[in-house]
Design an enzyme around this catalytic site. Structure first.
Site, PDB file in Angstrom:
ATOM      1  N   GLU A 133       0.860  -1.196   0.000  1.00 49.41           N
ATOM      2  CA  GLU A 133       0.000   0.000   0.000  1.00 49.41           C
ATOM      3  C   GLU A 133       0.899   1.250   0.000  1.00 49.41           C
ATOM      4  O   GLU A 133       1.934   1.275   0.705  1.00 49.41           O
ATOM      5  CB  GLU A 133      -0.829  -0.045   1.294  1.00 49.41           C
ATOM      6  CG  GLU A 133      -1.739   1.120   1.552  1.00 49.41           C
ATOM      7  CD  GLU A 133      -2.450   0.978   2.926  1.00 49.41           C
ATOM      8  OE1 GLU A 133      -2.001   0.172   3.780  1.00 49.41           O
ATOM      9  OE2 GLU A 133      -3.464   1.662   3.122  1.00 49.41           O
TER      10      GLU A 133
ATOM     11  N   LYS B  37      -9.544   1.830  -1.841  1.00 46.68           N
ATOM     12  CA  LYS B  37      -9.730   1.207  -0.516  1.00 46.68           C
ATOM     13  C   LYS B  37     -11.101   1.565   0.069  1.00 46.68           C
ATOM     14  O   LYS B  37     -11.438   2.742   0.243  1.00 46.68           O
ATOM     15  CB  LYS B  37      -8.617   1.679   0.414  1.00 46.68           C
ATOM     16  CG  LYS B  37      -8.561   0.977   1.757  1.00 46.68           C
ATOM     17  CD  LYS B  37      -7.324   1.451   2.540  1.00 46.68           C
ATOM     18  CE  LYS B  37      -7.128   0.711   3.838  1.00 46.68           C
ATOM     19  NZ  LYS B  37      -5.907   1.169   4.558  1.00 46.68           N
TER      20      LYS B  37
ATOM     21  N   CYS C  31      -4.943  -3.444   2.782  1.00 42.85           N
ATOM     22  CA  CYS C  31      -4.676  -3.413   4.217  1.00 42.85           C
ATOM     23  C   CYS C  31      -5.926  -3.642   5.073  1.00 42.85           C
ATOM     24  O   CYS C  31      -6.431  -4.737   5.120  1.00 42.85           O
ATOM     25  CB  CYS C  31      -3.952  -2.119   4.576  1.00 42.85           C
ATOM     26  SG  CYS C  31      -2.944  -2.342   6.070  1.00 42.85           S
TER      27      CYS C  31
ATOM     28  N   VAL D 250      -0.027  -1.836  10.798  1.00 43.11           N
ATOM     29  CA  VAL D 250       0.573  -1.322  12.029  1.00 43.11           C
ATOM     30  C   VAL D 250       0.139  -2.151  13.245  1.00 43.11           C
ATOM     31  O   VAL D 250       0.794  -2.118  14.273  1.00 43.11           O
ATOM     32  CB  VAL D 250       0.230   0.169  12.252  1.00 43.11           C
ATOM     33  CG1 VAL D 250       0.847   1.023  11.155  1.00 43.11           C
ATOM     34  CG2 VAL D 250      -1.265   0.412  12.324  1.00 43.11           C
TER      35      VAL D 250
HETATM   36  C1  ACM Z   1      -3.946   0.147   7.225  1.00 43.71           C
HETATM   37  O1  ACM Z   1      -5.041  -0.051   6.742  1.00 43.71           O
HETATM   38  N1  ACM Z   1      -2.988   0.702   6.533  1.00 43.71           N
HETATM   39  C2  ACM Z   1      -3.669  -0.234   8.604  1.00 43.71           C
END
Ligand code: ACM
Length: 264
Positions: free
Chosen positions: A31, A102, A135, A162
């Site tokens: 990402e 996203k 992510c 994270v």
């Molecule tokens: C994330 O979605 N970058 C934790």
């Protein structure tokens, strides 16, 4: 890979250097691999936004895909009019294929980006059906379930993780959907000063349809790993003679899943 915040040219060149060292049919980068992750605000994120196809990150990776006759997925900030999205594109030997925006934004991303406004999709990559997610989409099981129902064999999951949960959780995501997944994560830390820091958990991995961990990188180093897969294994949804993971679902009993405001 360890992406250095704001050093777009360096990050593109580093990614190309890593990819050039190995031969594969499909590559997946993290990402926001070109910009880094921890923006201060929307205006800053907007300064790094690129149109797709046509932006410089897309052009550099598209050329690699064209010369090497391979497919490639990479995360970037997408600009579309006055909207900006945390997005990933897929390109291939014949050029641009699609962009995923996203859908589930994480934490401060809600301040920086517009939430994805287009549905999950699956594209044909040769004989393989490939879906994209980014992510934090992982924490909503509906994301991979939707890709499975759309017929995905393989999910390209660009990430900047994270929290410590995803890599292990993806074993279950793959098992419950009988899918392969490639989670391409970041290492290192974005340090923006004033105690504004975020460390990333590395451990990129490729996961198989029976919950196998087919490879996993370590936490800290840049790393490219290649795994040969038989994508047709993902099309067998039978866990045993009697249980088909998609056909055995009982959606009449899950109606609330599609109606999150009705919590009674
Ligand atoms: C994330 O979605 N970058 C934790």
């Amino acid at each position: 890979m360890n992406c250095l915040f704001g050093q777009v040219d360096r990050n593109i060149n580093r990614a190309l250097e890593l990819l050039t060292g190995v031969t594969a049919d499909l590559y997946v980068l993290p990402e926001l691999f070109n910009t880094g992750y921890l923006f201060n605000d929307r205006a800053e994120a907007s300064g790094y936004a690129e149109i797709c196809p046509g932006g410089k990150t897309f052009n550099a990776l598209d050329e690699f895909a064209s010369v090497r006759k391979c497919y490639l997925v990479a995360g970037f900030v997408e600009e579309d009019g006055d909207k900006i999205y945390n997005a990933s594109f897929i390109t291939g030997p014949d050029g641009y294929i699609a962009t995923y925006r996203k859908i589930h934004l994480f934490n401060e991303e809600k301040l920086w980006f517009d939430a994805g406004n287009k549905p999950f999709f699956v594209v044909n990559v040769g004989s393989v059906r490939v879906g994209l997610m980014i992510c934090f989409d992982w924490i909503f099981p509906e994301s991979m379930r939707t890709l499975a129902l759309l017929g995905a064999d393989l999910v390209c999951h660009s990430a900047n993780l994270v929290l410590p949960f995803c890599q292990n959780a993806m074993l279950t995501r793959c098992l419950e959907n009988s899918l392969f997944a490639i989670t391409a994560n970041r290492t290192g830390c974005d340090d923006r000063g004033n105690n504004r820091q975020l460390a990333f958990t590395g451990m990129s991995q490729i996961t198989g349809p029976r919950g196998e961990q087919l490879c996993r990188a370590d936490r800290d180093s840049d790393c490219v790993q290649v795994v040969d897969i038989n994508p047709y294994q993902a099309r067998n949804k039978f866990l045993n003679q009697y249980n088909d993971l998609l056909a055995d679902r009982r959606p009449d009993f899950y109606k609330l899943v599609n109606d999150p405001l009705n919590r009674n």
